[in-house]
Enzyme design. Sequence first.
Site, short mmCIF file in Angstrom:
data_model
loop_
_atom_site.label_atom_id
_atom_site.label_comp_id
_atom_site.label_asym_id
_atom_site.label_seq_id
_atom_site.Cartn_x
_atom_site.Cartn_y
_atom_site.Cartn_z
N GLY A 9 0.87 -1.18 0.00
CA GLY A 9 0.00 0.00 0.00
C GLY A 9 0.90 1.22 0.00
N LYS A 73 -2.65 -3.86 6.43
CA LYS A 73 -3.53 -3.32 7.46
C LYS A 73 -3.63 -4.33 8.61
CE LYS A 73 -4.96 0.42 5.29
NZ LYS A 73 -4.64 1.77 5.81
N ASN A 97 0.75 -0.19 11.87
CA ASN A 97 0.13 0.58 12.94
C ASN A 97 -0.53 -0.38 13.93
OD1 ASN A 97 0.69 3.13 11.94
ND2 ASN A 97 -1.22 3.28 10.79
N LYS A 179 4.25 4.96 19.60
CA LYS A 179 3.68 5.09 18.25
C LYS A 179 2.16 4.96 18.31
CE LYS A 179 3.40 5.37 13.75
NZ LYS A 179 3.04 4.27 12.94
N ASN A 197 -2.18 16.16 8.44
CA ASN A 197 -1.64 16.00 9.80
C ASN A 197 -1.25 17.34 10.45
OD1 ASN A 197 -1.93 13.32 9.23
ND2 ASN A 197 0.25 12.83 9.22
N SER A 248 -3.28 11.24 6.76
CA SER A 248 -3.01 10.03 7.54
C SER A 248 -3.64 8.81 6.86
CB SER A 248 -3.57 10.17 8.95
OG SER A 248 -4.99 10.02 8.92
O1 KPL Z 1 1.31 6.21 10.88
C1 KPL Z 1 0.82 7.19 10.35
C2 KPL Z 1 -0.45 6.98 9.61
O2 KPL Z 1 -0.90 7.85 8.87
O3 KPL Z 1 -1.02 5.88 9.78
C3 KPL Z 1 1.43 8.55 10.57
C4 KPL Z 1 2.85 8.38 11.08
C5 KPL Z 1 0.58 9.27 11.59
C6 KPL Z 1 1.59 9.38 9.35
O4 KPL Z 1 0.42 9.92 8.89
#
Ligand code: KPL
Length: 305
Positions: A9, A73, A97, A179, A197, A248
Amino acid sequence: MEILVFGAGSLGSLVGGLLAREHDVSLVGRDPHATAVNDDGLRITGVESVDVRPAATTDATGTSADLALVTVKTYDTEAAARTLATGDYDAVCSLQNGMGNEDVLADTVDASVLAGTATYGARLVDPGHVEWTGRGTITVGAWRPVDDATTADRVAAAFRAAGLDAAATADIRTRLWEKLAVNAAINPVTALSRVENGALTERPLAALARPAAVETAAVARAAGTDLDDGTARDAAETVARETARNRSSMLQDVTRGRRTEIDAINGYVVDRAAATGTSAPVNRTLADLIRGWEAGVGVRPPGHE
Ligand code: KPL
Protein backbone atom coordinates in the site's frame (compact mmCIF):
# COMPACT_ATOMS: atom_id res chain seq x y z
CA MET A 1 19.72 -8.34 1.43
CA GLU A 2 16.67 -10.07 -0.08
CA ILE A 3 13.58 -8.33 1.27
CA LEU A 4 9.93 -9.19 0.73
CA VAL A 5 7.57 -6.31 1.50
CA PHE A 6 4.20 -7.87 2.28
CA GLY A 7 1.62 -5.12 1.81
CA ALA A 8 2.43 -2.73 -1.03
CA GLY A 9 0.00 0.00 0.00
CA SER A 10 1.23 3.54 0.63
CA LEU A 11 3.83 2.87 3.35
CA GLY A 12 4.91 -0.52 2.02
CA SER A 13 5.47 0.88 -1.46
CA LEU A 14 7.43 3.85 -0.14
CA VAL A 15 9.66 1.85 2.21
CA GLY A 16 10.04 -0.99 -0.32
CA GLY A 17 10.89 1.50 -3.08
CA LEU A 18 13.51 3.25 -0.95
CA LEU A 19 15.01 -0.10 0.09
CA ALA A 20 15.17 -1.15 -3.58
CA ARG A 21 17.89 1.48 -4.09
CA GLU A 22 20.23 -0.91 -2.25
CA HIS A 23 18.55 -4.29 -1.81
CA ASP A 24 16.83 -7.02 -3.79
CA VAL A 25 13.18 -6.12 -3.04
CA SER A 26 9.92 -7.88 -3.95
CA LEU A 27 6.61 -6.15 -3.26
CA VAL A 28 3.44 -8.11 -2.50
CA GLY A 29 0.40 -6.05 -3.36
CA ARG A 30 -2.84 -5.85 -5.25
CA ASP A 31 -3.47 -5.28 -8.90
CA PRO A 32 -3.37 -2.96 -10.80
CA HIS A 33 -0.46 -1.65 -8.63
CA ALA A 34 1.59 -4.90 -8.72
CA THR A 35 1.31 -5.23 -12.51
CA ALA A 36 2.21 -1.56 -13.03
CA VAL A 37 5.34 -1.94 -10.87
CA ASN A 38 6.37 -5.09 -12.75
CA ASP A 39 5.78 -3.51 -16.15
CA ASP A 40 7.08 0.02 -15.64
CA GLY A 41 8.80 0.15 -12.24
CA LEU A 42 7.91 2.18 -9.14
CA ARG A 43 8.02 5.96 -9.16
CA ILE A 44 8.44 7.88 -5.88
CA THR A 45 7.83 11.63 -5.92
CA GLY A 46 7.60 14.26 -3.18
CA VAL A 47 10.29 14.61 -0.51
CA GLU A 48 12.70 13.00 -3.01
CA SER A 49 12.19 11.62 -6.52
CA VAL A 50 13.25 8.00 -6.95
CA ASP A 51 12.69 5.54 -9.81
CA VAL A 52 13.28 1.88 -8.98
CA ARG A 53 12.41 -1.53 -10.37
CA PRO A 54 11.51 -3.90 -7.51
CA ALA A 55 9.78 -7.16 -8.40
CA ALA A 56 6.06 -7.23 -7.60
CA THR A 57 3.54 -10.02 -7.15
CA THR A 58 -0.01 -10.51 -5.89
CA ASP A 59 0.75 -13.91 -4.34
CA ALA A 60 3.64 -14.56 -1.96
CA THR A 61 2.85 -18.22 -1.31
CA GLY A 62 6.03 -20.29 -0.84
CA THR A 63 8.53 -17.44 -1.34
CA SER A 64 11.76 -16.98 0.59
CA ALA A 65 13.89 -13.99 1.61
CA ASP A 66 16.28 -12.84 4.30
CA LEU A 67 13.63 -10.49 5.64
CA ALA A 68 9.85 -10.19 5.27
CA LEU A 69 8.55 -6.74 6.15
CA VAL A 70 4.85 -6.76 7.01
CA THR A 71 2.98 -3.59 6.07
CA VAL A 72 -0.58 -4.85 5.58
CA LYS A 73 -3.53 -3.32 7.46
CA THR A 74 -3.87 -4.72 10.99
CA TYR A 75 -7.04 -6.65 10.14
CA ASP A 76 -5.11 -8.50 7.38
CA THR A 77 -2.22 -9.63 9.62
CA GLU A 78 -3.59 -13.14 10.20
CA ALA A 79 -3.98 -13.82 6.48
CA ALA A 80 -0.49 -12.40 5.81
CA ALA A 81 0.98 -14.58 8.57
CA ARG A 82 -0.64 -17.71 7.10
CA THR A 83 0.89 -16.95 3.69
CA LEU A 84 4.31 -16.19 5.20
CA ALA A 85 4.15 -19.53 7.04
CA THR A 86 4.30 -21.27 3.62
CA GLY A 87 7.66 -19.61 2.84
CA ASP A 88 11.13 -19.35 4.33
CA TYR A 89 12.45 -16.17 6.01
CA ASP A 90 15.28 -15.54 8.47
CA ALA A 91 13.33 -12.69 10.03
CA VAL A 92 9.87 -11.17 9.86
CA CYS A 93 9.36 -7.54 10.91
CA SER A 94 6.06 -5.72 11.35
CA LEU A 95 6.05 -2.03 10.41
CA GLN A 96 2.30 -1.77 10.94
CA ASN A 97 0.13 0.58 12.94
CA GLY A 98 -1.68 -0.63 16.04
CA MET A 99 -1.02 -3.37 18.55
CA GLY A 100 -1.17 -7.15 18.42
CA ASN A 101 0.47 -7.75 15.03
CA GLU A 102 3.74 -9.23 16.33
CA ASP A 103 2.01 -11.86 18.47
CA VAL A 104 0.03 -13.05 15.45
CA LEU A 105 3.24 -13.30 13.39
CA ALA A 106 5.16 -15.03 16.20
CA ASP A 107 2.35 -17.57 16.69
CA THR A 108 2.22 -18.46 12.99
CA VAL A 109 5.60 -17.96 11.28
CA ASP A 110 8.75 -19.93 12.03
CA ALA A 111 11.29 -17.07 11.99
CA SER A 112 12.78 -14.41 14.25
CA VAL A 113 10.07 -11.82 14.75
CA LEU A 114 10.86 -8.11 15.06
CA ALA A 115 8.52 -5.28 15.92
CA GLY A 116 8.95 -1.96 14.18
CA THR A 117 7.51 1.53 14.07
CA ALA A 118 7.55 3.83 11.05
CA THR A 119 6.52 7.47 10.91
CA TYR A 120 7.13 8.08 7.20
CA GLY A 121 4.23 9.76 5.37
CA ALA A 122 3.13 8.21 2.07
CA ARG A 123 0.21 8.21 -0.36
CA LEU A 124 -0.46 5.89 -3.27
CA VAL A 125 -1.25 8.25 -6.13
CA ASP A 126 -1.73 5.88 -9.08
CA PRO A 127 -0.73 2.29 -9.86
CA GLY A 128 3.09 2.31 -9.86
CA HIS A 129 3.33 5.78 -8.27
CA VAL A 130 3.68 6.63 -4.56
CA GLU A 131 4.06 10.13 -3.13
CA TRP A 132 6.51 10.56 -0.24
CA THR A 133 4.73 13.14 1.93
CA GLY A 134 6.88 13.28 5.03
CA ARG A 135 10.27 12.26 6.33
CA GLY A 136 10.08 9.89 9.26
CA THR A 137 12.04 7.40 11.27
CA ILE A 138 11.98 3.63 11.60
CA THR A 139 12.75 1.83 14.84
CA VAL A 140 13.01 -1.94 15.12
CA GLY A 141 13.55 -4.30 18.02
CA ALA A 142 13.39 -7.97 18.90
CA TRP A 143 9.96 -9.41 19.67
CA ARG A 144 10.72 -13.12 19.63
CA PRO A 145 13.22 -14.22 20.81
CA VAL A 146 13.04 -11.13 23.05
CA ASP A 147 16.82 -10.74 23.22
CA ASP A 148 17.66 -11.16 19.50
CA ALA A 149 19.51 -7.83 19.27
CA THR A 150 21.72 -9.07 16.42
CA THR A 151 18.84 -9.47 13.97
CA ALA A 152 17.39 -6.07 14.93
CA ASP A 153 20.81 -4.43 14.44
CA ARG A 154 21.26 -6.14 11.06
CA VAL A 155 17.82 -5.03 9.84
CA ALA A 156 18.33 -1.42 11.01
CA ALA A 157 21.73 -1.37 9.26
CA ALA A 158 20.12 -2.64 6.03
CA PHE A 159 17.57 0.20 6.20
CA ARG A 160 20.33 2.76 6.76
CA ALA A 161 22.38 1.37 3.86
CA ALA A 162 19.43 2.29 1.62
CA GLY A 163 19.31 5.84 3.03
CA LEU A 164 16.44 5.42 5.47
CA ASP A 165 16.56 6.91 8.96
CA ALA A 166 16.52 3.75 11.09
CA ALA A 167 17.73 2.49 14.44
CA ALA A 168 17.46 -0.61 16.57
CA THR A 169 16.24 -0.40 20.15
CA ALA A 170 16.27 -2.75 23.10
CA ASP A 171 12.95 -1.27 24.24
CA ILE A 172 10.62 -1.77 21.30
CA ARG A 173 7.62 -2.43 23.57
CA THR A 174 7.72 1.15 24.90
CA ARG A 175 8.25 2.46 21.35
CA LEU A 176 5.14 0.61 20.17
CA TRP A 177 3.07 2.33 22.86
CA GLU A 178 4.60 5.69 21.89
CA LYS A 179 3.68 5.09 18.25
CA LEU A 180 0.21 3.99 19.38
CA ALA A 181 -0.16 7.37 21.13
CA VAL A 182 0.86 9.09 17.86
CA ASN A 183 -1.69 7.14 15.83
CA ALA A 184 -4.42 7.49 18.50
CA ALA A 185 -3.98 11.27 18.33
CA ILE A 186 -3.48 11.81 14.61
CA ASN A 187 -5.43 9.16 12.72
CA PRO A 188 -9.06 9.50 13.91
CA VAL A 189 -8.90 13.28 14.32
CA THR A 190 -7.58 13.83 10.78
CA ALA A 191 -10.05 11.26 9.41
CA LEU A 192 -13.06 12.85 11.12
CA SER A 193 -12.04 16.44 10.29
CA ARG A 194 -10.72 15.60 6.79
CA VAL A 195 -7.50 17.55 7.37
CA GLU A 196 -3.79 16.95 6.79
CA ASN A 197 -1.64 16.00 9.80
CA GLY A 198 -0.26 19.55 10.17
CA ALA A 199 -3.69 20.87 11.24
CA LEU A 200 -3.24 19.07 14.56
CA THR A 201 -0.42 21.37 15.62
CA GLU A 202 -2.91 24.24 16.07
CA ARG A 203 -6.19 24.91 17.80
CA PRO A 204 -8.89 23.69 17.75
CA LEU A 205 -7.74 20.19 16.76
CA ALA A 206 -4.57 20.22 18.91
CA ALA A 207 -6.91 20.35 21.91
CA LEU A 208 -8.41 17.02 20.84
CA ALA A 209 -5.29 15.23 19.59
CA ARG A 210 -3.19 16.06 22.65
CA PRO A 211 -5.49 14.45 25.28
CA ALA A 212 -5.84 11.36 23.06
CA ALA A 213 -2.05 10.93 23.19
CA VAL A 214 -1.76 11.70 26.92
CA GLU A 215 -4.61 9.31 27.74
CA THR A 216 -2.82 6.57 25.77
CA ALA A 217 0.30 7.12 27.88
CA ALA A 218 -1.77 6.73 31.06
CA VAL A 219 -3.19 3.44 29.77
CA ALA A 220 0.33 2.29 28.80
CA ARG A 221 1.48 2.91 32.38
CA ALA A 222 -1.55 1.12 33.81
CA ALA A 223 -0.66 -1.81 31.52
CA GLY A 224 2.94 -1.83 32.82
CA THR A 225 4.85 0.22 30.21
CA ASP A 226 6.69 3.30 31.41
CA LEU A 227 5.59 5.98 28.92
CA ASP A 228 5.21 9.46 30.36
CA ASP A 229 2.60 12.00 29.27
CA GLY A 230 5.12 14.49 27.88
CA THR A 231 6.86 11.89 25.71
CA ALA A 232 3.55 10.75 24.18
CA ARG A 233 2.32 14.32 23.63
CA ASP A 234 5.63 15.49 22.13
CA ALA A 235 5.83 12.42 19.86
CA ALA A 236 2.35 13.12 18.44
CA GLU A 237 3.16 16.80 17.92
CA THR A 238 6.53 16.07 16.30
CA VAL A 239 5.06 13.54 13.85
CA ALA A 240 2.16 15.90 13.00
CA ARG A 241 4.69 18.67 12.27
CA GLU A 242 7.13 16.49 10.31
CA THR A 243 4.35 14.92 8.24
CA ALA A 244 2.31 18.16 8.05
CA ARG A 245 1.37 17.67 4.38
CA ASN A 246 0.45 14.00 4.82
CA ARG A 247 -3.07 12.67 4.78
CA SER A 248 -3.01 10.03 7.54
CA SER A 249 -3.68 6.43 6.59
CA MET A 250 -7.08 6.62 8.33
CA LEU A 251 -8.02 9.76 6.39
CA GLN A 252 -7.03 7.92 3.20
CA ASP A 253 -9.20 4.98 4.29
CA VAL A 254 -12.34 7.03 4.98
CA THR A 255 -11.85 9.07 1.81
CA ARG A 256 -11.86 5.82 -0.17
CA GLY A 257 -14.79 4.37 1.81
CA ARG A 258 -12.63 1.57 3.27
CA ARG A 259 -12.50 -0.07 6.69
CA THR A 260 -10.02 1.63 9.06
CA GLU A 261 -7.55 0.38 11.67
CA ILE A 262 -9.56 1.93 14.52
CA ASP A 263 -9.92 -1.36 16.45
CA ALA A 264 -6.12 -1.83 16.72
CA ILE A 265 -5.49 1.84 17.57
CA ASN A 266 -8.04 3.75 19.73
CA GLY A 267 -10.10 0.57 20.19
CA TYR A 268 -7.03 -1.16 21.64
CA VAL A 269 -6.46 1.75 24.07
CA VAL A 270 -10.08 1.52 25.24
CA ASP A 271 -9.84 -2.25 25.70
CA ARG A 272 -6.58 -2.03 27.66
CA ALA A 273 -8.06 0.77 29.80
CA ALA A 274 -11.02 -1.47 30.68
CA ALA A 275 -8.72 -4.42 31.40
CA THR A 276 -6.55 -2.35 33.76
CA GLY A 277 -9.38 -0.56 35.58
CA THR A 278 -8.74 2.85 34.04
CA SER A 279 -10.79 4.81 31.52
CA ALA A 280 -10.03 6.46 28.22
CA PRO A 281 -13.00 8.69 27.36
CA VAL A 282 -11.31 10.65 24.53
CA ASN A 283 -10.15 7.46 22.82
CA ARG A 284 -13.58 5.91 23.35
CA THR A 285 -15.33 8.87 21.72
CA LEU A 286 -12.94 8.87 18.75
CA ALA A 287 -13.29 5.08 18.35
CA ASP A 288 -17.09 5.27 18.53
CA LEU A 289 -17.26 8.03 15.91
CA ILE A 290 -15.06 6.10 13.45
CA ARG A 291 -16.87 2.83 14.15
CA GLY A 292 -20.18 4.60 13.62
CA TRP A 293 -18.92 5.88 10.27
CA GLU A 294 -17.74 2.36 9.30
CA ALA A 295 -21.13 0.89 10.21
CA GLY A 296 -22.95 3.65 8.33
CA VAL A 297 -21.09 3.06 5.08
CA GLY A 298 -21.25 -0.72 5.50
CA VAL A 299 -17.53 -1.52 5.87
CA ARG A 300 -17.65 -2.78 9.45
CA PRO A 301 -17.51 -6.59 9.31
CA PRO A 302 -20.21 -8.70 11.02
CA GLY A 303 -19.39 -9.42 14.66
CA HIS A 304 -17.58 -6.06 15.10
CA GLU A 305 -20.66 -3.97 15.84
O1 KPL B 1 1.31 6.21 10.88
C1 KPL B 1 0.82 7.19 10.35
C2 KPL B 1 -0.45 6.98 9.61
O2 KPL B 1 -0.90 7.85 8.87
O3 KPL B 1 -1.02 5.88 9.78
C3 KPL B 1 1.43 8.55 10.57
C4 KPL B 1 2.85 8.38 11.08
C5 KPL B 1 0.58 9.27 11.59
C6 KPL B 1 1.59 9.38 9.35
O4 KPL B 1 0.42 9.92 8.89
